[in-house]
Write a protein that holds these residues in place. Structure first.
Motif, PDB file in Angstrom:
ATOM      1  N   GLY A   1      53.387  30.316  43.141  1.00  0.00           N
ATOM      2  CA  GLY A   1      52.381  29.299  42.861  1.00  0.00           C
ATOM      3  C   GLY A   1      52.621  28.527  41.587  1.00  0.00           C
ATOM      4  O   GLY A   1      53.672  28.640  40.936  1.00  0.00           O
ATOM      5  N   ASN A   2      51.614  27.758  41.248  1.00  0.00           N
ATOM      6  CA  ASN A   2      51.637  26.945  40.035  1.00  0.00           C
ATOM      7  C   ASN A   2      50.231  26.943  39.437  1.00  0.00           C
ATOM      8  O   ASN A   2      49.417  27.804  39.785  1.00  0.00           O
ATOM      9  N   ARG A   3      49.919  25.938  38.605  1.00  0.00           N
ATOM     10  CA  ARG A   3      48.624  25.972  37.928  1.00  0.00           C
ATOM     11  C   ARG A   3      47.444  25.693  38.862  1.00  0.00           C
ATOM     12  O   ARG A   3      46.302  25.941  38.519  1.00  0.00           O
ATOM     13  N   GLU A   4      47.764  25.178  40.059  1.00  0.00           N
ATOM     14  CA  GLU A   4      46.667  24.834  40.974  1.00  0.00           C
ATOM     15  C   GLU A   4      46.406  25.870  42.055  1.00  0.00           C
ATOM     16  O   GLU A   4      45.282  26.052  42.498  1.00  0.00           O
ATOM     17  N   ARG A   5      47.461  26.530  42.476  1.00  0.00           N
ATOM     18  CA  ARG A   5      47.298  27.445  43.611  1.00  0.00           C
ATOM     19  C   ARG A   5      48.343  28.559  43.537  1.00  0.00           C
ATOM     20  O   ARG A   5      49.525  28.285  43.304  1.00  0.00           O
ATOM     21  N   ILE A   6      47.882  29.773  43.739  1.00  0.00           N
ATOM     22  CA  ILE A   6      48.806  30.924  43.725  1.00  0.00           C
ATOM     23  C   ILE A   6      48.542  31.763  44.973  1.00  0.00           C
ATOM     24  O   ILE A   6      47.388  32.049  45.299  1.00  0.00           O
ATOM     25  N   LEU A   7      49.609  32.150  45.662  1.00  0.00           N
ATOM     26  CA  LEU A   7      49.488  33.118  46.748  1.00  0.00           C
ATOM     27  C   LEU A   7      50.119  34.416  46.251  1.00  0.00           C
ATOM     28  O   LEU A   7      51.187  34.392  45.633  1.00  0.00           O
ATOM     29  N   ALA A   8      49.453  35.526  46.507  1.00  0.00           N
ATOM     30  CA  ALA A   8      49.988  36.804  46.001  1.00  0.00           C
ATOM     31  C   ALA A   8      49.897  37.859  47.082  1.00  0.00           C
ATOM     32  O   ALA A   8      49.005  37.830  47.941  1.00  0.00           O
TER      33      ALA A   8
ATOM     34  N   GLU B   1      44.940  36.182  48.072  1.00  0.00           N
ATOM     35  CA  GLU B   1      45.801  37.275  48.527  1.00  0.00           C
ATOM     36  C   GLU B   1      46.230  37.063  49.979  1.00  0.00           C
ATOM     37  O   GLU B   1      45.433  36.632  50.807  1.00  0.00           O
ATOM     38  N   VAL B   2      47.478  37.376  50.256  1.00  0.00           N
ATOM     39  CA  VAL B   2      47.975  37.323  51.632  1.00  0.00           C
ATOM     40  C   VAL B   2      48.223  38.767  52.064  1.00  0.00           C
ATOM     41  O   VAL B   2      48.926  39.514  51.382  1.00  0.00           O
ATOM     42  N   HIS B   3      47.602  39.174  53.169  1.00  0.00           N
ATOM     43  CA  HIS B   3      47.820  40.534  53.693  1.00  0.00           C
ATOM     44  C   HIS B   3      48.967  40.467  54.690  1.00  0.00           C
ATOM     45  O   HIS B   3      48.802  39.939  55.793  1.00  0.00           O
TER      46      HIS B   3
END
Ligand code: FES
Length: 527
Positions: A315-322, A508-510
């Motif tokens: 991601g970046n400052r706008e959107r993060i996927l973890a 979060e991505v499951h």
């Protein structure tokens, strides 16, 4: 009155014996653990890892089925037993396995990142041992890891590192991974687990103070970053919702407390625990994302923490996927037949040139096993030489006996363990990239975090498919980012807003819910 059994534990290295008393019917591993005697236990006492080795030199311990599976006949005759399967019924004298986990090399280094000015501010300063420092203020940052812990004493307000303390997480006697610890906690060991880690952290804090002539009253605050389970086990929170539905932490957000509440000391030092994104992506990852500056980047960056739980964020400052993957302990030498942690004597580098295999060990000591980087490098070299094929099979001539290295055997099962770990990471990265809606080429930087990653040869990691080929030139090993993130919070209280921003923008991505995950995982098993 019941007659207690006395176990004499010989410490041949320090020439010091410890006497431990126990009741008949009690488990030897648990008794040793509660007596703070350091012993390997990766499987949490299930008798499957074969690491909790003791040698009986006086008295007798019955041979169990698990002993037979772990030791040769001559080893059994020599008195070797698994402590987790032993229930002494007479006084004994034992020697703990010579693979001492107290000598672990813990990575506390954090590399400066050239494009990230904030990141480059972490400095290490030599600390003059003068009492004038008594008047100054200090803080302690802690990375509370599943395997190891690292403490950094910093000055204030600068946040410069003055000294460090590292140790093995003593909860390891209840298992190497978070699943074993959650299980132990759910089976009534929560208090013991909490006590073990609190004592070790307090020991570290006091040692840092003593060594640097700093009174504990001069410590202004403590910041701790750790995964969700480690934070629960430190706080003594029940873990029953972590491993099963609803997969929710006992408490969300920043946790603030005073040192007397957990350390049993009179001083009331404020402690802040960095919050995680979810149960599976904990405060250590939030701290890592902060340390790498992902919250300020315009272009998407990839963060991979290669540990027992391989956490990945994009991601970046706008959107993060973890996400978090069950990579297993192979990256730390766990579940590998001749695997060891990063201890002196661990084979950490392997090369194969002109038909000859050569290796290097930590501290150049005689080889005792392979640590995670050694496993990656050995597999990479054997692949290059065609001794392992792309499906991970060893050549016929080595299939049954394994590949010989330093008098040990690297067997087919070991390759499978690494394949499982790297497939979990590979599939996880692939799914995040697709879910983010970008291509690999659009990723600007790749941060490889963690102790294992710090020593990893990126090209060899790419050769086995652990790091996507397209990203190798963008990859940088950033060391202990959990500790670095904790230091940022010490330096600047505004960091709290940045952490909240990371949590707010993270989703979060499951992986198990993603369609096609299993097929992708199987595809990434290949080399
Ligand atoms: Fe005893 Fe794993 S075999 S702890």
């Amino acid at each position: 009155m019941e007659k207690r059994i006395v176990i004499r534990v010989k410490d041949s290295i320090n020439n010091k014996d410890t006497l431990v008393s126990m009741s008949k019917g009690e488990n030897l591993l648990e008794t040793l653990a509660s007596s703070k005697l350091s012993i390997f236990s990766e499987c949490g006492g299930r008798g499957t890892c074969g690491k909790c080795i003791v040698k009986v030199v006086e008295g007798r311990l019955k041979i169990t089925l698990q002993d037979k599976a772990s030791f040769s006949t001559s080893e059994l005759e020599g008195g070797y037993r698994l402590a987790c399967m032993a229930y002494p019924d007479m006084d004994c004298t034992i020697i703990l396995s010579s693979r001492r986990n107290t000598d672990y090399k813990v990575v506390t280094e954090t590399l400066n990142h050239p494009t990230n000015t904030e990141y480059s501010k972490i400095k290490e300063t030599s600390h003059p041992h003068t009492l004038t420092y008594e008047k100054k203020a200090y803080a302690i940052a802690i990375d509370l890891g599943t395997t190891t812990i690292a403490l950094a004493l910093t000055d204030l307000p600068g946040g410069n590192i003055l000294d460090k303390y590292t140790a093995i997480n003593p909860q390891r006697v209840y298992g190497a991974d978070v699943v074993s610890r959650i299980k132990a906690s759910n089976e009534g060991k929560l208090n013991s687990l909490a006590l073990l880690i609190r004592e070790e952290l307090l020991k570290g804090i006091l040692k840092l103070g003593e060594k640097n002539q700093i009174k504990i009253e001069s410590i202004d605050n403590i910041v701790i970053a750790g995964n969700t389970t480690m934070i629960h086990l430190l706080m003594g929170y029940p873990c029953n919702t972590l491993g099963t539905f609803p997969f929710a932490p006992y408490k969300d957000g920043f946790i603030n407390l005073l040192s007397d509440e957990i350390f049993g000391i009179s001083e009331k030092i404020p402690i802040t625990l960095i919050p995680g994104i979810s149960v599976f992506v904990g405060g250590d990852i939030t701290a890592g994302l902060l340390a790498c500056g992902i919250n300020r980047e315009d272009k998407p960056c990839l963060f991979i923490d290669l540990g027992t739980n391989g956490e990945i964020a994009l991601g970046n400052r706008e959107r993060i996927l973890a996400t978090s993957t069950a990579a297993g302990p192979a990256f730390e030498g766990g579940n590998i037949s001749c695997g060891v942690g990063s201890i002196p004597g661990a084979i950490c580098h392997v090369s194969y040139e002109e038909g000859k295999l050569s290796y290097k060990t930590i501290n150049e000591e005689p080889a005792v096993g392979l640590c995670g980087t050694g496993v990656v490098e050995l597999i990479s070299e054997l692949l290059k030489e065609g001794i392992i094929d792309s499906s991970g099979l060893l050549k016929d001539s080595y299939f049954d006996e394994g590949y010989p290295i330093a008098g040990m055997k690297f067997i087919q099962k070991d390759i499978r363990e690494l394949q499982l770990a790297k497939a979990a990471i590979g599939a996880g990265v692939d799914i995040l990239v697709k879910s983010y809606g970008i291509s690999y080429e659009e990723i600007d930087k790749v941060f490889i975090a963690g102790g294992f990653g710090y020593h990893l040869d990126i090209n060899k990691a790419a050769m086995i498919g652990l790091i996507p080929e397209a990203l190798t030139r963008k990859a940088i090993a950033v060391g202990n980012t959990s500790l670095a993130g904790a230091i940022y919070l010490i330096k600047d209280s505004d960091t709290k807003n940045k952490i909240e921003h990371i949590i707010l923008t993270a989703e979060e991505v499951h992986l198990s819910n993603v369609e096609g995950f299993n097929e992708l995982f199987m595809r990434y098993m290949s080399f």
